[in-house]
Enzyme design. Structure first.
Site, PDB file in Angstrom:
ATOM      1  N   LYS A   1      23.851 -19.850  21.448  1.00 63.21           N
ATOM      2  CA  LYS A   1      24.006 -19.811  20.002  1.00 63.21           C
ATOM      3  C   LYS A   1      22.914 -18.931  19.403  1.00 63.21           C
ATOM      4  CE  LYS A   1      22.162 -22.665  17.344  1.00 63.21           C
ATOM      5  NZ  LYS A   1      20.984 -23.326  16.784  1.00 63.21           N
TER       6      LYS A   1
ATOM      7  N   HIS B   1      24.411 -27.054  22.902  1.00 62.79           N
ATOM      8  CA  HIS B   1      23.756 -27.972  23.841  1.00 62.79           C
ATOM      9  C   HIS B   1      23.961 -29.439  23.474  1.00 62.79           C
ATOM     10  CE1 HIS B   1      20.413 -28.051  20.927  1.00 62.79           C
ATOM     11  NE2 HIS B   1      19.990 -29.130  21.543  1.00 62.79           N
TER      12      HIS B   1
ATOM     13  N   LYS C   1      24.648 -33.387  25.959  1.00 70.93           N
ATOM     14  CA  LYS C   1      23.880 -34.641  25.935  1.00 70.93           C
ATOM     15  C   LYS C   1      24.774 -35.786  26.405  1.00 70.93           C
ATOM     16  CE  LYS C   1      21.036 -33.184  21.971  1.00 70.93           C
ATOM     17  NZ  LYS C   1      19.636 -33.117  22.386  1.00 70.93           N
TER      18      LYS C   1
ATOM     19  N   GLU D   1      14.849 -34.136  12.183  1.00 77.97           N
ATOM     20  CA  GLU D   1      13.833 -33.597  13.084  1.00 77.97           C
ATOM     21  C   GLU D   1      12.446 -33.799  12.501  1.00 77.97           C
ATOM     22  OE1 GLU D   1      14.836 -30.141  15.622  1.00 77.97           O
ATOM     23  OE2 GLU D   1      15.888 -29.559  13.809  1.00 77.97           O
TER      24      GLU D   1
ATOM     25  N   ASP E   1      22.070 -23.151  11.352  1.00 82.05           N
ATOM     26  CA  ASP E   1      21.325 -23.578  12.542  1.00 82.05           C
ATOM     27  C   ASP E   1      21.833 -24.908  13.101  1.00 82.05           C
ATOM     28  OD1 ASP E   1      19.149 -23.123  14.380  1.00 82.05           O
ATOM     29  OD2 ASP E   1      18.054 -24.743  13.396  1.00 82.05           O
TER      30      ASP E   1
ATOM     31  N   HIS F   1      26.075 -28.224  15.809  1.00 78.28           N
ATOM     32  CA  HIS F   1      25.790 -29.572  16.297  1.00 78.28           C
ATOM     33  C   HIS F   1      26.423 -30.681  15.440  1.00 78.28           C
ATOM     34  CE1 HIS F   1      23.182 -27.161  18.613  1.00 78.28           C
ATOM     35  NE2 HIS F   1      22.126 -27.201  17.850  1.00 78.28           N
TER      36      HIS F   1
ATOM     37  N   LYS G   1      14.504 -30.597   8.656  1.00 80.73           N
ATOM     38  CA  LYS G   1      13.297 -30.366   9.452  1.00 80.73           C
ATOM     39  C   LYS G   1      12.108 -31.016   8.752  1.00 80.73           C
ATOM     40  CE  LYS G   1      14.466 -26.545  12.282  1.00 80.73           C
ATOM     41  NZ  LYS G   1      14.606 -27.160  13.596  1.00 80.73           N
TER      42      LYS G   1
ATOM     43  N   LYS H   1      12.097 -37.987  14.434  1.00 77.39           N
ATOM     44  CA  LYS H   1      13.237 -37.348  15.100  1.00 77.39           C
ATOM     45  C   LYS H   1      14.283 -38.423  15.357  1.00 77.39           C
ATOM     46  CE  LYS H   1      14.368 -34.845  19.376  1.00 77.39           C
ATOM     47  NZ  LYS H   1      14.876 -33.549  18.929  1.00 77.39           N
TER      48      LYS H   1
HETATM   49  C1  BG6 Z   1      18.761 -25.948  17.999  1.00 74.35           C
HETATM   50  C2  BG6 Z   1      18.258 -25.454  16.681  1.00 74.35           C
HETATM   51  O1  BG6 Z   1      20.065 -25.503  18.237  1.00 74.35           O
HETATM   52  O2  BG6 Z   1      18.730 -27.358  18.027  1.00 74.35           O
HETATM   53  C3  BG6 Z   1      16.847 -25.965  16.419  1.00 74.35           C
HETATM   54  O3  BG6 Z   1      18.242 -24.047  16.669  1.00 74.35           O
HETATM   55  C4  BG6 Z   1      16.800 -27.476  16.548  1.00 74.35           C
HETATM   56  O4  BG6 Z   1      16.384 -25.583  15.133  1.00 74.35           O
HETATM   57  C5  BG6 Z   1      17.436 -27.923  17.868  1.00 74.35           C
HETATM   58  O5  BG6 Z   1      15.441 -27.874  16.503  1.00 74.35           O
HETATM   59  C6  BG6 Z   1      17.576 -29.427  17.917  1.00 74.35           C
HETATM   60  O6  BG6 Z   1      17.987 -29.808  19.197  1.00 74.35           O
HETATM   61  P1  BG6 Z   1      17.614 -31.235  19.778  1.00 74.35           P
HETATM   62  O7  BG6 Z   1      18.283 -31.267  21.094  1.00 74.35           O
HETATM   63  O8  BG6 Z   1      16.109 -31.282  19.861  1.00 74.35           O
HETATM   64  O9  BG6 Z   1      18.129 -32.235  18.793  1.00 74.35           O
END
Ligand code: BG6
Length: 488
Positions: A148, A178, A182, A216, A235, A240, A330, A335
């Site tokens: 991505k 990604h 998970k 986050e 992003d 996601h 963010k 998190k």
């Molecule tokens: C990424 C984003 O795709 O995913 C980031 O570009 C973000 O900005 C991240 O921090 C979050 O992934 P995870 O797996 O830590 O939730």
């Protein structure tokens, strides 16, 4: 078909390779899951000798791998890693790559090309390898993993799909998100379809609304330059958050094969109401954390959002009228990625409870990370009282049920699936485009001159107060989306 496989990683000197790809491939090797014969070839502009490249990766691995390993294990694995210094902007670099591949492979081999570069290089690389025949599936399979971001809006995603399709058939393209790698995300489908008890209530008759949160704790860190161009909607939401929504809302697929799963994902996304321009402001809040404009390589006048909350509707029989609230930000308090499903109140309050006393609704919490688990909140009678109730939880914690350290990194699953030719957890071209079509109206409106100012929120907070007002407007509130237990 040939047994030997070469993994060619473009952008191999970069962050993603050191932090995620090599740790994932190494762990697959330790688990005995790599192909019998394989070679990893890093390709990047930064000059390295093979040995120096391996040492650099070893250092990163010690810093980022979430498992213990011995030097002997690394030495054994690192013998499969090679490096080729070259620049993809030079069209002849691909001819040199071909020579290097022929030298390393010593015969027919499968090839997995991994594009871990900045996105502007994706078309260049695919054209470079395609033009000289490296994508032809004559002596083994040829697959390309595309990282991505896949475009920056619908138009650019369509253009990127077109340029990939010039040299690749769709079955050769593995677009990554990604989040799909998970375990807890994959488990959403098992939770829904490997059990009979949830599906009958999984609809508008029983569900009041759904909240999907990806919060986050980190800010933009060293990625300010990239992030300032992109912002939270591109992003996190186009990929996601919509992925999570899709798995919660899709219909049962007719099989667990890639295309059935992908068909259902596309179908539910196609049913999401496309937001009209004049409805954007009442259906979204965008914010920016205080201090963002002082971050490294961020414009001092930046209007880029680091937080967003959206309300979406799915216009189909199952979900008509059920709001899906999506939020992500963010530099928040903690998190936490969670999906919370609030059920409707019982149709009749038959218990003799005082008028002021409100029974809490049932909540199902799918906790994606950290504290991975699933929790169901329901009401119980408080013992030794006449009629008082209190919320209690039924809990499933991965750690308790499966033991510590059993959740692999998302990239392990995804790399293994790409090597095995299973595209279920990758994004088909139509899904990418539909996702952009849903998010684009929000992006365009918020980037237009008539957009209201971004809501400023404090670092370490739960987000802007405007986001609280946004959901309170519907007489609802954000559920426990920050913190250890999802619904206590
Ligand atoms: C990424 C984003 O795709 O995913 C980031 O570009 C973000 O900005 C991240 O921090 C979050 O992934 P995870 O797996 O830590 O939730």
């Amino acid at each position: 078909m040939s047994q030997s496989t070469t993994i060619i990683i473009f952008g191999a000197s970069g962050d993603l390779n050191g932090r995620k790809l090599i740790p994932a491939l190494f762990n697959l090797y330790r688990k005995g899951r790599m192909p019998k014969e394989f070679t990893i070839l890093g390709f990047s502009g930064t000059p390295y000798e093979h040995e120096a490249f391996r040492s650099m990766l070893h250092k990163k691995l010690s810093e980022f791998a979430d498992y213990q390993f011995t030097d002997a294990e690394w030495d054994e694995f690192s013998r499969y890693i090679y490096y080729h210094t070259d620049k993809a902007i030079d069209p002849e670099s691909f001819d040199r790559l071909k020579v290097e591949l022929d030298r390393l492979e010593k015969g027919p081999a499968n090839r997995l090309f991994y594009l871990a570069t900045p996105p502007q290089f994706f078309p260049t690389i695919v054209e470079g390898i395609g033009r000289i025949g490296l994508t032809k599936e004559d002596e083994g399979w040829r697959r390309v993993v595309v990282e991505k971001p896949f475009g920056t809006d619908l138009e650019s995603a369509k253009a990127l799909n077109q340029s990939l399709h010039q040299y690749l058939r769709e079955h050769q393209i593995y677009r990554i998100d990604h989040y799909l790698g998970k375990e807890t995300v994959q488990n959403i489908l098992y939770f829904r379809f490997a059990n009979t008890i949830f599906e009958p209530v999984w609809n508008r008759n029983y569900i009041d609304h759904v909240q999907i949160t990806v919060a986050e704790e980190v800010g933009v860190e060293h990625r300010g330059g990239y992030y300032d161009e992109v912002g939270i909607l591109r992003d996190m939401f186009q990929n996601h958050l919509l992925q999570l929504l899709t798995l919660v809302a899709m219909e049962p697929p007719s099989s667990f094969k890639a295309n059935s799963l992908r068909d259902e994902r596309v179908k539910v996304l196609s049913a999401i109401r496309l937001m009209r321009h004049d409805k954007i402001w009442e259906n979204s809040v965008l914010g920016q954390y205080r201090g963002y404009r002082q971050e490294y390589r961020v414009s001092p006048n930046s209007r880029t959002a680091t937080y967003a909350a959206l309300r979406l509707y799915i216009d189909n029989w199952r979900w008509q009228g059920v709001p899906f609230y999506l939020r992500s930000g963010k530099l928040l308090k903690e998190k936490s990625s969670e999906i919370l499903i609030q059920f409707k109140q019982p149709p009749l309050a038959m218990f003799p409870i005082p008028e002021w006393y409100k029974m809490a609704p049932n909540i199902l919490a799918l906790c994606i990370q950290p504290n991975e688990g699933i929790h169901l909140r329901f009401e119980a009678k408080v013992p030794d009282t006449a009629y008082n109730t209190r919320s209690v939880n039924m809990e499933f914690n991965y750690q308790d049920s499966f033991g510590p350290g059993t959740l692999p990194e998302a990239y392990e699953r995804l790399l293994l699936d790409a090597l095995n030719g299973d595209a279920s957890l990758f994004i088909r071209s139509d899904q990418t485009e539909i996702s952009w079509a849903i998010i684009d109206p929000f992006i365009h409106a918020w980037e237009s001159p008539e957009a209201p100012p971004l809501a400023i929120y404090e670092p370490g907070s739960l987000g802007p107060v405007e986001a609280d007002n946004f959901i309170q407007h519907d007489s609802r509130r954000w559920l426990r989306a920050f913190g250890g237990h999802c619904c206590d």
